[in-house]
Design a protein around this motif. Structure first.
Motif, PDB file in Angstrom:
ATOM      1  N   GLN A 280      33.693  36.827  93.410  1.00  0.00           N
ATOM      2  CA  GLN A 280      34.001  35.922  92.427  1.00  0.00           C
ATOM      3  C   GLN A 280      33.077  35.154  91.843  1.00  0.00           C
ATOM      4  OE1 GLN A 280      35.954  33.863  96.019  1.00  0.00           O
ATOM      5  NE2 GLN A 280      37.790  33.756  94.733  1.00  0.00           N
ATOM      6  N   LEU A 281      31.836  35.189  92.401  1.00  0.00           N
ATOM      7  CA  LEU A 281      30.552  34.357  91.732  1.00  0.00           C
ATOM      8  C   LEU A 281      29.559  35.581  91.299  1.00  0.00           C
ATOM      9  CD1 LEU A 281      29.330  31.930  90.920  1.00  0.00           C
ATOM     10  CD2 LEU A 281      28.416  31.824  93.033  1.00  0.00           C
ATOM     11  N   THR A 309      23.614  37.614  95.740  1.00  0.00           N
ATOM     12  CA  THR A 309      24.836  36.747  96.149  1.00  0.00           C
ATOM     13  C   THR A 309      25.164  36.625  97.463  1.00  0.00           C
ATOM     14  OG1 THR A 309      25.952  37.506  93.732  1.00  0.00           O
ATOM     15  CG2 THR A 309      27.283  36.235  95.190  1.00  0.00           C
ATOM     16  N   ASN A 321      33.842  18.961  98.989  1.00  0.00           N
ATOM     17  CA  ASN A 321      32.468  19.489  98.389  1.00  0.00           C
ATOM     18  C   ASN A 321      31.204  18.997  98.997  1.00  0.00           C
ATOM     19  OD1 ASN A 321      33.277  20.847  95.844  1.00  0.00           O
ATOM     20  ND2 ASN A 321      34.292  18.859  95.315  1.00  0.00           N
ATOM     21  N   LEU A 324      28.444  21.704 100.060  1.00  0.00           N
ATOM     22  CA  LEU A 324      27.700  22.300  99.340  1.00  0.00           C
ATOM     23  C   LEU A 324      26.261  21.703  99.492  1.00  0.00           C
ATOM     24  CD1 LEU A 324      29.885  22.609  96.042  1.00  0.00           C
ATOM     25  CD2 LEU A 324      29.440  24.423  97.870  1.00  0.00           C
ATOM     26  N   SER A 327      23.389  23.169  93.423  1.00  0.00           N
ATOM     27  CA  SER A 327      24.352  23.643  92.227  1.00  0.00           C
ATOM     28  C   SER A 327      24.762  25.248  92.100  1.00  0.00           C
ATOM     29  CB  SER A 327      23.824  23.038  91.162  1.00  0.00           C
ATOM     30  OG  SER A 327      22.378  23.754  90.836  1.00  0.00           O
ATOM     31  N   ASP A 328      23.809  25.919  92.832  1.00  0.00           N
ATOM     32  CA  ASP A 328      24.142  27.391  92.670  1.00  0.00           C
ATOM     33  C   ASP A 328      25.132  27.855  93.677  1.00  0.00           C
ATOM     34  OD1 ASP A 328      22.049  27.916  91.106  1.00  0.00           O
ATOM     35  OD2 ASP A 328      20.571  28.009  92.499  1.00  0.00           O
ATOM     36  N   GLN A 329      26.079  26.965  94.035  1.00  0.00           N
ATOM     37  CA  GLN A 329      27.015  27.331  95.201  1.00  0.00           C
ATOM     38  C   GLN A 329      28.462  27.024  94.674  1.00  0.00           C
ATOM     39  OE1 GLN A 329      25.998  25.385  98.892  1.00  0.00           O
ATOM     40  NE2 GLN A 329      24.650  26.851  99.258  1.00  0.00           N
ATOM     41  N   GLN A 330      29.431  27.794  95.001  1.00  0.00           N
ATOM     42  CA  GLN A 330      30.946  27.480  94.547  1.00  0.00           C
ATOM     43  C   GLN A 330      31.817  27.579  95.777  1.00  0.00           C
ATOM     44  OE1 GLN A 330      32.950  31.331  92.908  1.00  0.00           O
ATOM     45  NE2 GLN A 330      32.579  30.441  90.937  1.00  0.00           N
ATOM     46  N   HIS A 332      35.381  27.626  97.576  1.00  0.00           N
ATOM     47  CA  HIS A 332      37.015  28.045  97.353  1.00  0.00           C
ATOM     48  C   HIS A 332      37.467  27.493  98.814  1.00  0.00           C
ATOM     49  CE1 HIS A 332      36.258  30.765  94.030  1.00  0.00           C
ATOM     50  NE2 HIS A 332      35.050  30.897  94.399  1.00  0.00           N
ATOM     51  N   ASN A 348      30.615  31.079  98.086  1.00  0.00           N
ATOM     52  CA  ASN A 348      29.758  31.673  97.008  1.00  0.00           C
ATOM     53  C   ASN A 348      28.793  30.967  96.777  1.00  0.00           C
ATOM     54  OD1 ASN A 348      31.735  33.867  97.930  1.00  0.00           O
ATOM     55  ND2 ASN A 348      32.698  33.234  95.982  1.00  0.00           N
TER      56      ASN A 348
END
Length: 372
Positions: A280-281, A309, A321, A324, A327-330, A332, A348
């Motif tokens: 996804q990322l 990744t 959130n 986390l 800022s390099d994380q996502q 879901h 991710n």
């Protein structure tokens, strides 16, 4: 274009979220008692029990162009009946093979691909005979129903075998010999109805108590030879089953006598898979996007990794959130109610080096699971 998905979990959710921007709409075939939280507002929900006739069910689903699944534990007779009205991918026969460990191992062997040594068992005598042939340690697995470490019993000695409950011994099982492996990796492969296939880079996976905890992709120290070996195996299995959609193959990486690497198939999943969430990322086209592309006849998307990744599963922890670490994380989330050990979501993350990736993963694990 309309797609019907059998199931209402996080995989159905992420398939829909990946395809909505392409103008594809969804409906969901569920059973009474299924949790609908992950697919809230993502399409019509149809209860299977309300439509005993296949044609009526097809119409209730909105006359979809294609039907797919998010899990193996489905009514395949029902899906075979629906094939009279639209394609069903993957083919229900492949679902039947993959959801039964004994059938799956036998079928993979028939294609000339290695699996762990195994024997089918159904009583204590057959288990003891299998142990005599395979040796200790071994692991007894139910042929159906077991996943994420459930339905499995480790047998390290004759005492362990004697201690097995009779009810367990009488289950339809496979007894597997332990494989001396260097690491566990998985291949996410995709194939369309025209026979075109694409492959994501091999992913290195770490499990905790039988459940996936982290993934790294491309797998560290991945050689072109190992990637090619995995692609050749995947291509063979895809072609032999005339497969359409995403197929996940979990491997043990073993060492050959001359120091090379050899892949042994552990198991397959005929669907999008937890070890492919990093796409996804990390990729232009995620596994979810490519599954929908494959089953709807759209051109397959790019499967190359854009960056190093990783993925961290969020198991039985609150979703917000605050998990986390940079800022390099996502993040879901799956929209589920909290339960111990339940897959609530995943993170991710991307990095410029494997050292940076490891640091991010370790920092995330420490924050998400402070007790270890």
């Amino acid at each position: 274009m309309k797609v019907a998905v059998v199931g209402s979990g996080q995989l159905a959710r992420m398939m829909a979220l990946s395809a909505w921007p392409m103008g594809i709409r969804f409906s969901y075939l569920v059973q009474q008692g299924d949790s609908l939280d992950p697919i809230t507002s993502l399409g019509d929900v149809i209860y299977d029990e309300a439509f005993p006739e296949a044609e009526a069910l097809y119409k209730a689903l909105g006359e979809p162009d294609v039907i797919t699944v998010e899990k193996e534990a489905v009514d395949t007779d029902r899906l075979k009946a629906l094939q009279a009205f639209c394609p069903v991918y993957p083919d229900p026969k492949m679902l039947e093979t993959c959801r039964h460990r004994g059938l799956e191992k036998s079928w993979v062997n028939e294609q000339g691909v290695d699996v762990a040594p195994y024997r089918r068992t159904g009583n204590r005598q057959e288990i003891l005979a299998a142990l005599d042939a395979i040796g200790y340690p071994a692991i007894l697995k139910t042929c159906t129903g077991g996943y994420d470490g459930y339905g499995q019993w480790r047998i390290k000695s004759a005492e362990d075998a004697v201690a097995l409950e009779e009810e367990v011994c009488n289950l339809d099982c496979v007894l597997e010999g332990f494989v001396n492996f260097k690491r566990e990796v998985s291949m996410i492969a995709v194939r369309n109805a025209e026979g075109e296939s694409r492959f994501y880079p091999l992913t290195e996976n770490l499990h905790r108590d039988g459940t996936l905890l982290t993934s790294k992709a491309p797998a560290p120290n991945l050689t072109a030879e190992l990637q090619q070996q995995a692609e050749e195996i995947a291509n063979k299995l895809l072609a032999a089953s005339n497969y359409v959609g995403i197929l996940a193959i979990e491997f043990f990486v073993t060492e050959t006598a001359d120091g090379g690497e050899h892949l042994v198939v552990n198991e397959m999943a005929p669907r999008v898979h937890n070890s492919g969430h990093w796409t996804q990322l990390g990729c232009i086209s995620s596994q979810f996007n490519n599954h929908i592309r494959a089953i709807t006849g759209l051109p397959l998307g790019n499967t190359q990794a854009m960056k190093i990744t990783g993925m961290v599963n969020l198991l039985g922890v609150e979703m917000d959130n605050s998990v986390l670490v940079n800022s390099d994380q996502q993040l879901h989330g799956y929209g589920k109610s909290l339960r111990p050990g339940r897959k609530m979501g995943h993170i991710n993350l991307v990095a410029d080096s494997y050292e940076e990736l490891d640091a991010q993963i370790n920092a995330t694990l420490a924050k998400v699971y402070p007790e270890g």
